[in-house]
Design a protein around this motif. Sequence first.
Motif, PDB file in Angstrom:
ATOM      1  N   ARG A   1       6.401   3.066   8.378  1.00 47.45           N
ATOM      2  CA  ARG A   1       5.919   1.870   7.697  1.00 47.45           C
ATOM      3  C   ARG A   1       4.865   1.144   8.527  1.00 47.45           C
ATOM      4  NH1 ARG A   1       8.006  -0.492   3.281  1.00 47.45           N
ATOM      5  NH2 ARG A   1       9.907   0.730   3.416  1.00 47.45           N
ATOM      6  N   CYS A   2       3.906   0.563   7.869  1.00 41.92           N
ATOM      7  CA  CYS A   2       2.870  -0.184   8.580  1.00 41.92           C
ATOM      8  C   CYS A   2       3.358  -1.603   8.854  1.00 41.92           C
ATOM      9  CB  CYS A   2       1.590  -0.233   7.738  1.00 41.92           C
ATOM     10  SG  CYS A   2       0.309  -1.253   8.475  1.00 41.92           S
ATOM     11  N   SER A   3       3.295  -2.006  10.103  1.00 40.97           N
ATOM     12  CA  SER A   3       3.817  -3.332  10.464  1.00 40.97           C
ATOM     13  C   SER A   3       2.887  -4.450   9.991  1.00 40.97           C
ATOM     14  CB  SER A   3       3.997  -3.421  11.977  1.00 40.97           C
ATOM     15  OG  SER A   3       2.760  -3.190  12.630  1.00 40.97           O
ATOM     16  N   ALA A   4       1.663  -4.114   9.578  1.00 43.19           N
ATOM     17  CA  ALA A   4       0.722  -5.143   9.127  1.00 43.19           C
ATOM     18  C   ALA A   4       0.784  -5.355   7.615  1.00 43.19           C
ATOM     19  CB  ALA A   4      -0.693  -4.775   9.555  1.00 43.19           C
ATOM     20  N   CYS A   5       0.838  -4.259   6.833  1.00 44.53           N
ATOM     21  CA  CYS A   5       0.791  -4.424   5.374  1.00 44.53           C
ATOM     22  C   CYS A   5       2.042  -3.913   4.674  1.00 44.53           C
ATOM     23  CB  CYS A   5      -0.446  -3.729   4.808  1.00 44.53           C
ATOM     24  SG  CYS A   5      -0.342  -1.935   4.906  1.00 44.53           S
ATOM     25  N   TRP A   6       3.009  -3.344   5.449  1.00 46.80           N
ATOM     26  CA  TRP A   6       4.316  -2.931   4.919  1.00 46.80           C
ATOM     27  C   TRP A   6       4.247  -1.718   4.000  1.00 46.80           C
ATOM     28  CZ3 TRP A   6       7.578  -4.679   8.101  1.00 46.80           C
ATOM     29  CH2 TRP A   6       8.952  -4.670   7.841  1.00 46.80           C
TER      30      TRP A   6
ATOM     31  N   GLY B   1      -2.119   4.919  12.194  1.00 45.66           N
ATOM     32  CA  GLY B   1      -3.390   4.425  11.673  1.00 45.66           C
ATOM     33  C   GLY B   1      -3.208   4.215  10.179  1.00 45.66           C
ATOM     34  N   CYS B   2      -3.377   2.992   9.727  1.00 45.32           N
ATOM     35  CA  CYS B   2      -3.058   2.702   8.337  1.00 45.32           C
ATOM     36  C   CYS B   2      -4.287   2.843   7.445  1.00 45.32           C
ATOM     37  CB  CYS B   2      -2.481   1.293   8.229  1.00 45.32           C
ATOM     38  SG  CYS B   2      -2.023   0.866   6.546  1.00 45.32           S
ATOM     39  N   PRO B   3      -4.233   3.728   6.420  1.00 43.43           N
ATOM     40  CA  PRO B   3      -5.365   3.875   5.499  1.00 43.43           C
ATOM     41  C   PRO B   3      -5.479   2.689   4.541  1.00 43.43           C
ATOM     42  CG  PRO B   3      -3.550   5.290   4.825  1.00 43.43           C
ATOM     43  CD  PRO B   3      -3.118   4.641   6.110  1.00 43.43           C
ATOM     44  N   HIS B   4      -4.393   1.880   4.406  1.00 42.90           N
ATOM     45  CA  HIS B   4      -4.410   0.765   3.452  1.00 42.90           C
ATOM     46  C   HIS B   4      -5.089  -0.467   4.034  1.00 42.90           C
ATOM     47  CE1 HIS B   4      -1.629   3.116   1.005  1.00 42.90           C
ATOM     48  NE2 HIS B   4      -0.963   3.347   2.126  1.00 42.90           N
ATOM     49  N   CYS B   5      -4.729  -0.812   5.311  1.00 43.57           N
ATOM     50  CA  CYS B   5      -5.281  -2.042   5.877  1.00 43.57           C
ATOM     51  C   CYS B   5      -6.068  -1.809   7.161  1.00 43.57           C
ATOM     52  CB  CYS B   5      -4.174  -3.060   6.131  1.00 43.57           C
ATOM     53  SG  CYS B   5      -3.074  -2.572   7.469  1.00 43.57           S
ATOM     54  N   GLY B   6      -6.112  -0.568   7.624  1.00 41.27           N
ATOM     55  CA  GLY B   6      -6.898  -0.276   8.811  1.00 41.27           C
ATOM     56  C   GLY B   6      -6.199  -0.594  10.127  1.00 41.27           C
ATOM     57  N   HIS B   7      -4.919  -0.966  10.071  1.00 39.67           N
ATOM     58  CA  HIS B   7      -4.159  -1.326  11.267  1.00 39.67           C
ATOM     59  C   HIS B   7      -3.919  -0.091  12.137  1.00 39.67           C
ATOM     60  CE1 HIS B   7      -1.423  -3.672  13.668  1.00 39.67           C
ATOM     61  NE2 HIS B   7      -0.434  -2.848  13.439  1.00 39.67           N
ATOM     62  N   VAL B   8      -4.259  -0.201  13.428  1.00 40.36           N
ATOM     63  CA  VAL B   8      -4.048   0.912  14.349  1.00 40.36           C
ATOM     64  C   VAL B   8      -3.187   0.455  15.520  1.00 40.36           C
ATOM     65  CG1 VAL B   8      -5.129   2.574  15.911  1.00 40.36           C
ATOM     66  CG2 VAL B   8      -6.241   2.005  13.743  1.00 40.36           C
TER      67      VAL B   8
HETATM   68 ZN    ZN Z   1      -1.300  -1.215   6.811  1.00 41.70          ZN
END
Ligand code: ZN
Length: 424
Positions: free
Chosen positions: A349-354, A367-374
Amino acid sequence: MQRRKVTFKLDPNAAQLARREAWTRLHCELYNAALEERIDAWRKAGKSISYYEQQNALPQIKADWPEFVELGSHALQQTLRRLDLAFQAFFRRVKAGQTPGFPRFKSAKRFSGFAYPDPAGWKLMQHGGRGATLRIGSGEAALSIRARGRHRFGPDAKPNDITLTRRNGQWLVSVTLRVPDAACARRRTADLRRGVDFGVTDWATFDDGQTLANPRWLREELPHLAALQRERARRRKGSLRFKRLGRRIARLHERIGNVRRDFVHKETTRMVQQCAVLATEQLAPKTMSRSAKGTVEAPGRRVRQKAGLNREMLSAAFGMAHQMLAYKAEEAGTRLHLSNTRQLKPSQRCSACWEIVPKTSAQRVHGCPHCGHVMPRDQNSALVVLIDANTPGTGVAARPKPLPRQRGKSKSVTRETPATTPCV
Ligand SMILES: [Zn+2]
């Protein structure tokens, strides 16, 4: 009142050692005789003998063989109970459709020891420093054996029962203490809220990116262990050299275990001391470390790799860490939050956008494709469980399992602190 287990190392002199060995032999004889009685009764009369029938025969046994008297009646009962437990476990597993081994006769050499199930027949006195004295038996037959170690619970802790065991030629006494709640309490030095992810690459990663390196105890000692095992394999089985190597292997295993337990104790203590809230994910090491072997019809893939990973995982001792965290958190008043791994999927799970971001265990960076969080993968997981801990109504109650009542368990849950494990 709480129950806590501590272990002391015994320092018997030669005469005491001989007596202890003799007592163990008698306990072993009793165990084997009781087992034989059960088998005979079943073969000859189709009758099963209960624990109580065997217990009621004890006075007669003591009348016929007076050497059993000094062992103490409760200790003798405890050995019979141990046999009864072996049978209960056997029948329970048969009923569950498994194929357990029938309870076995034991050789005196391999009989692990004996136990006193209540405060009768022995006494443990702790001195000021690191020493203690264990007195077993009564009157002239009593043995006063020096013990090494110390517990942290103060003079109000009352010893309740003891188990004497022999391991690698070393005698240990494991004591269950009844401790007032106040004496269990731990002081907290800070009120942090931290998420932690346990792993193989780093033993622990926190939500702020700090890591605790994995000491890889086993990995370092593995070549050494393997060399010893290879050398033993070249010896004739049962020969003097074979046995000598077996003892060295056992000692090495023990040392690895001691170092590991010591490390986990120290790190978990530090974690609960610093944190008002500590979040991590629920753990199922039994399924996680299941062999990938599969069956003959459906052989598994990458069996060796999985075996290596299993060894690493068991070596990293996450189960031990979780157990220690549970009771230490309670003692320190720390809230331990265990996230539901299946629902939350912290590593995906992405800790920035869930959002869920699938990755294999080889991918070390999130590396999140949804919000770009790395973010490093483990740090992201730690952050996810921390966010989960801040959400009311999630997670699993993290309560320590109570210690089992002393009823002839040969192995019991130990709840120890470094100060109480002199053998480390
Ligand atoms: Zn994300």
